[in-house]
Design a protein around this motif. Structure first.
Motif: not given
Length: 82
Positions: A57-65
């Motif tokens: 979760e620190e490498i891949f970040l969700f950009d859509d809440e």
């Protein structure tokens, strides 16, 4: 999904080819991941997490809440009682 893969790779002084070889994918896959054109499988995300010693979760970040909806604890009780 946004990611910091390019930053992590560059901090390690690796080329896209070298990173791909370390995690078992092609340079083109690394390019697609870094540009956000491709989201990794869970297996690949896990390999990258281990390689960089960084949580997924620190490498891949969700950009859509809205892409993630929190599960309410009450709904878990209903599932476990079935």
């Amino acid at each position: 999904m946004k990611n910091v893969l390019s930053d992590l790779r560059q901090m390690r002084g690796l080329t896209q080819q070298e990173l791909g070889e370390w995690v078992g994918v092609s340079r083109q896959t690394i390019i697609s991941l870094e540009s956000g054109r491709y989201n990794p499988s869970l297996h690949l995300a896990h390999r990258l997490s281990i390689f960089f010693e960084t949580p997924i979760e620190e490498i891949f970040l969700f950009d859509d809440e809205n892409s993630y909806e929190a599960v309410e604890p009450e709904s878990l009780d209903r599932v476990s009682s079935v």
